[in-house]
Design an enzyme around this catalytic site. Structure first.
Site, PDB file in Angstrom:
ATOM      1  N   TYR A 206       0.847  -1.194   0.000  1.00 55.88           N
ATOM      2  CA  TYR A 206       0.000   0.000   0.000  1.00 55.88           C
ATOM      3  C   TYR A 206       0.887   1.251   0.000  1.00 55.88           C
ATOM      4  O   TYR A 206       2.114   1.155  -0.076  1.00 55.88           O
ATOM      5  CB  TYR A 206      -0.990  -0.072   1.155  1.00 55.88           C
ATOM      6  N   ARG A 357      -6.982 -14.820  10.406  1.00 59.66           N
ATOM      7  CA  ARG A 357      -7.935 -15.679   9.708  1.00 59.66           C
ATOM      8  C   ARG A 357      -8.722 -16.572  10.660  1.00 59.66           C
ATOM      9  O   ARG A 357      -9.938 -16.760  10.488  1.00 59.66           O
ATOM     10  CB  ARG A 357      -7.196 -16.521   8.661  1.00 59.66           C
TER      11      ARG A 357
END
Length: 407
Positions: A206, A357
């Site tokens: 990013y 996750r």
């Protein structure tokens, strides 16, 4: 507003289970001081992008239930999903922001639930750069910007040209605006929303990572020219500015030394050592960050890395430079049920282990790790949907339920 119970989350009966050896007697369940707070155990929920905010980036009732459930074990550090620091930073639908009053008021309700459970919260400030959606930005009259006009792949170039919003390099004036206006505005709203910590996203390809990386930074000014000092300049400017806004003991940073996600080249130790040295200098002058979050070489973005490709890569170098707290995250369940790597990485008193996750499929993850209860395997197919199915519920009717703004 009704907040759902953790017990209402029931996974499908055919969900794979991961066995767990009880970890309650390990250092994972010993206290650690992070900034001004003492966390009674060393487990953090590190950010998982889930697209469950309202379409206009306001945190939703779905997110309130989600984070309430995952903060039920007192002392859990909840680092909320990557959150847009400004409209220019990203405009993807159903991703939350923290740059206006409505967003801050909504996050405040979520933080009240987290704090009511005796847990702690951190917001991750996200700025997409060249991986943003060119068409969505165009529709809002916003440019697609990056350190340099270097697309991360051929498809992103094709889509940007079709949208009539081609990638361009940021001007120095625009960089100043990001540092002096956009990030501080987001950080101030984070404080108003009641977050305990503010985490700068400097990882995974990013914007801030794009400046660090030679694959994406071809600038010839003081933010480029190939030098480590120049490439790290923007990141360190953001750090220094936000120290002024929130205080060093509430500020954090995420880095991914070994990631090759979204067109990045692996930068490894060299530039990250320089960044850590710079942060340690600030710590020596009384400005020590609350924590630095490191992504382990076992993962790169959303992908796991093979054992072969992990060879010779380790985050241990960071401990020789930075003397503060680390969060380490990235597939710590790979050697379950014994969790030998996790236990080894807790050998000092400066480490928190991050899970992401498996928190999606186990709201009570902390308790399960403590007591040795099997973990439900996660369902990635439902990660990036807009509805409640696969988020707070697996009732088929929840595929019709979209989040409503909290403010």
């Amino acid at each position: 507003m009704t907040i759902e119970s953790t017990n209402s989350f029931v996974v499908p009966s055919d969900t794979e289970l991961i066995d767990v050896t009880p970890l309650g007697s390990t250092k994972l369940f010993q206290p650690i001081k992070v900034g001004n707070n003492v966390l009674p155990q060393r487990i953090a929920y590190v950010p998982t992008t889930r697209f469950r905010a309202s379409k206009d980036h306001i945190p939703s009732d779905l997110q309130l239930n989600y984070y309430n459930a995952r903060s039920q074990y007192p002392g859990t550090l909840i680092i909320t999903e990557a959150t847009f620091a400004s409209e220019r930073g990203g405009i993807d639908l159903h991703v939350p922001g923290i740059y206006n009053d409505a967003q801050a008021k909504s996050w405040k309700k979520i933080n009240e639930a987290i704090h009511g459970n005796g847990s702690f919260s951190s917001v991750q400030l996200w700025y997409l750069g060249r991986v943003a959606n060119a068409k969505d930005l165009k529709d809002s009259g916003l440019p697609l910007i990056a350190p340099s006009a270097v697309y991360w792949d051929e498809n992103s170039e094709k889509l940007a040209k079709e949208a009539g919003n081609e990638l361009r390099a940021l001007t120095e004036e625009e960089i100043d605006h990001i540092v002096e206006v956009e990030y501080p505005n987001a950080a101030k709203h984070a404080l108003e929303a009641g977050f305990d910590y503010v985490e700068i996203h400097g990882a995974h390809g990013y914007l801030l990572d794009q400046f660090l990386n030679l694959a994406s930074n071809k600038r010839t000014d003081k933010y480029g020219c190939g030098s480590i000092e120049n490439r790290a300049r923007l990141l360190l400017r953001v750090v220094d500015k936000l120290i002024e806004v929130v205080g060093a003991n509430r500020l954090a940073l995420r880095l991914s030394p070994w990631a090759s996600f979204q067109g990045m080249e692996i930068e490894g130790e060299e530039i990250h050592s320089y960044i850590l040295q710079q942060l340690q200098q600030r710590a020596d002058n009384g400005q020590q960050l609350a924590y630095i979050s490191l992504v382990e070489p076992r993962v790169t973005g959303i992908y796991d890395v093979s054992l072969k490709d992990q060879q010779g890569r380790s985050n241990e170098f960071a401990y020789k430079i930075w003397k503060g707290n680390f969060i380490r995250a990235g597939n710590y369940t790979y050697d379950a049920p014994e969790f030998k790597t996790l236990i080894n990485d807790l050998k000092n008193d400066r480490t928190i282990i991050g899970f992401s996750r498996f928190f999606t499929s186990n709201p009570d993850l902390v308790e399960k790790l403590k007591l040795g209860k099997p973990l439900n395997y996660y369902n990635r197919e439902e990660f990036y949907k807009y509805y409640n199915y696969g988020y707070n519920s697996y009732d088929e009717s929840e595929k019709q339920v979209i989040g409503k703004p909290l403010a």
